[in-house]
Structure formats: structure tokens, C-alpha cells
Write a protein that holds these residues in place. Structure first.
Motif: not given
Length: 337
Positions: A281, A286, A292, A295-296, A299, A303
Motif C-alpha cells: 500500500l 496512506t 492499513d 483495509l486488512t 480485504t 497490508i
């Protein structure tokens, strides 16, 4: 290369980053230009940004880029020449310019980059293009020739570019029209709905940078100036961090959904390698605290956050420029006759 006037340029929608081999430095400034009466150039870069949302009716302040692509060739040429002069005493008679570009470009879009460096005082330039995911991968230390599947997500100002590298090339890439500028707009809209209070995009960006934290939920606040939508008068208002976090998180979760959807379209053997390695990333957005981790969760994949943030791509260009073994990653644009 013997020519010392070599530059690597990442012309982002919000910030343009330039590496100069001659001075061995990286500079970055706002990618904005201020024009008066549609013809007189008042300022460029950070000076132009200082006029943004404060300019009178006869002054236009805008970015030469839109959605990650060149929107105005003439303005970008002026902008780049202004910044290139700041990297050294002179641009050079025959400079070499490496542009970081999106993967899937049309021939018209390629011509735009070529035209920028072949007009005005840059008309004798040699132009080379480098795909952004390749530049990012080199800066991140990804072994491009050996990886069996690496995913890079670059969250920029106007767009998020999701790419997968395998078999020594970018095998699939997608640009999502969502980034830091959308986060700013979401903050503006949320503050207006919550308080009948109008703030500028610049103010929203400052709130995002200073208050946004997507995990710890610290109870802090920021005092900002704006316009009372009911009275129509200037006021000051205290904006809590919780409001900013909710505004930004929705956009980040949307990016997470795009990444998850992209993963589902990836071939199984490459998908497995990405899950084992993690997703890289990078990008200016960011810097938002704990992006992070969110997003972990979205998804289901770990990350790997880049330490370079918005400078990742230009550091990749620097690697190519300063290492002969990497020059093959740059290519000359070819056009149909």
C-alpha cells in the motif's frame, strides 16, 4: 547516461514530484497553476495553491491533471518548466525526462505526455515512459523478475490504482476514481449536513490530515473557519474527530471493496501468492492513521504500508535513472502514423 540533465517526473493530480539526477534531490509542489484573464500566468506550484479558493473571478486556479491524466498540456508544460528550473541552474539543452504513467493508456494519452516535453522550452527533450506500478515495485523492493504475484495499491489524490505484477510485467491493473480529494469532499458534505456549516476543500484537507484516525477514535477536535449556511455569515466551528473519521472511513471501506473484488478476478495461483505475501500500500492518502488496519479488515489480507507514501513512484523513477540494469523498464512512446 552521460547527460546530467535527467529528470524523473510523477505528475500527480494534486502534487507533482520531480527527481533531478543533476542535483540528486526530489522536490514536490502542488500541481496547480493560477491564470488571470485566461492568459496571464500569475503563479505555479505552492504559490498557486495559496490562491486556491481565495481567487477573484478573473483568476482561475486549477490543476493541469484530472483523474490521473493530463487535462491541459500547455499548463502542465508551464508547470514542469517552472519546477525543473528549481532543481538546478538550468534545465539543459537536451534534457531526458522519465514520466511515470498509468498502465492502460490510450494513444491520445501517450501523445499528451510526449507533447508536454516537446513544446516551449522543453521542445528538445527525450521522453521515456515508466508504468507507475513498475516504479512503485522498484521503490518497494519487489523482485519484479521473480515475483509470482504481487499486488500494489496506490491511493492518490484523484484515483486509486490497483495493480498485480507477475511474470516480470503488470498483468492486470485498474484505476478507481476515488482518492484523497474524494475524502475531502466527503468531509465538506458531512460537516454541512451536521452543522449547516460550509468549509472549503483546503480546510477539509487540513482536518483530514490533523484529525483522521480510523482505529483509536481519539476524542480531539479542530477549530476551523467557514460560512454559516443559515445566516450566510463567516463563523468559526469546532469539528470533532469522530465526524472526520466517519467521513473518511466510508471512502476507505469502498477502496477495500474494490481491492477485494479485484482479488476475486485474479488467477488462483497468483491470488494465493498475494495472500501469502500481503498487499503493498502506497500513495499520499496512506498517511491517514490506521488505514492499513481498516483495509486488512475489508480485504482479509495483510497490508504492507510503504514508508515512502506519496514519494514512492518518484523513488522508483530514481532507481531506474541511477541504475543502468533497470533502464529497460522505461520505454519510448510509439504512435501509429
Amino acid at each position: 547516461m552521460l547527460n546530467s540533465h535527467i529528470y524523473g517526473i510523477d505528475p500527480g493530480s494534486s502534487i507533482v514530484k520531480i527527481y533531478s539526477r543533476q542535483s540528486d534531490e526530489i522536490i514536490k509542489e502542488k500541481n496547480m497553476i493560477a491564470i488571470r484573464n485566461r492568459e496571464d500566468i500569475l503563479a505555479a506550484g505552492n504559490e498557486a495553491y495559496e490562491m486556491f479558493e481565495k481567487n477573484p473571478a478573473n483568476v482561475t486556479v486549477s490543476s493541469p491533471m484530472s483523474g490521473g491524466m493530463i487535462a491541459n498540456i500547455s499548463y502542465l508544460e508551464i508547470m514542469l518548466h517552472y519546477l525543473l528550473r528549481r532543481t538546478g541552474r538550468r534545465v539543459g539543452r537536451h534534457p531526458v525526462i522519465y514520466f511515470a504513467v498509468p498502465v492502460d493508456m490510450t494513444e491520445i494519452e501517450k501523445r499528451a505526455y510526449y507533447s508536454v516535453a516537446h513544446s516551449g522550452q522543453l521542445r528538445k527533450s527525450k521522453v521515456l515512459l515508466v508504468e507507475k506500478p513498475i516504479a512503485d515495485a522498484l521503490a518497494l523492493g519487489i523482485p519484479i523478475n521473480k515475483t509470482k504475484g504481487s499486488m500494489i495499491v496506490n491511493i492518490g489524490a484523484a484515483t486509486t490504482e490497483i495493480s498485480v505484477i507477475a511474470d516480470a510485467r503488470v498483468i492486470i491493473s485498474k484505476i478507481v476514481p476515488l482518492g484523497g480529494e474524494q475524502f475531502n469532499r466527503d468531509i465538506v458534505n458531512t460537516v454541512r449536513r451536521a452543522y449547516n456549516f460550509s468549509i472549503s476543500q483546503r480546510t477539509a484537507n487540513r482536518l483530514k490530515v490533523s484529525l483522521a484516525d480510523l482505529k483509536t477514535q481519539k476524542k480531539i477536535a479542530g477549530r476551523v473557519a467557514g460560512i454559516d449556511c443559515v445566516a450566510g455569515l463567516p463563523r468559526e466551528k469546532v469539528i470533532p474527530s469522530g465526524l472526520i473519521n466517519r467521513s473518511v472511513r466510508s471512502g476507505v471501506e469502498e477502496i477495500g471493496q474494490e481491492i477485494r473484488s479485484f482479488l476475486e478476478r485474479t488467477p488462483p495461483q497468483i491470488h494465493r501468492n498475494i495472500l501469502a505475501e500481503g498487499i503493498y500500500l502506497t500513495g499520499g492518502s496512506t498517511r491517514i492513521s490506521h488505514i492499513d488496519q481498516v483495509l486488512t479488515e475489508e480485504t482479509g489480507c495483510s497490508i504492507l504500508l510503504s514508508k515512502y507514501y506519496d514519494l514512492c513512484t518518484v523513488y522508483g523513477l530514481k532507481e531506474i535513472i541511477t541504475h543502468d540494469a533497470l533502464h529497460h523498464w522505461a520505454f519510448t512512446p510509439k504512435f501509429r502514423k
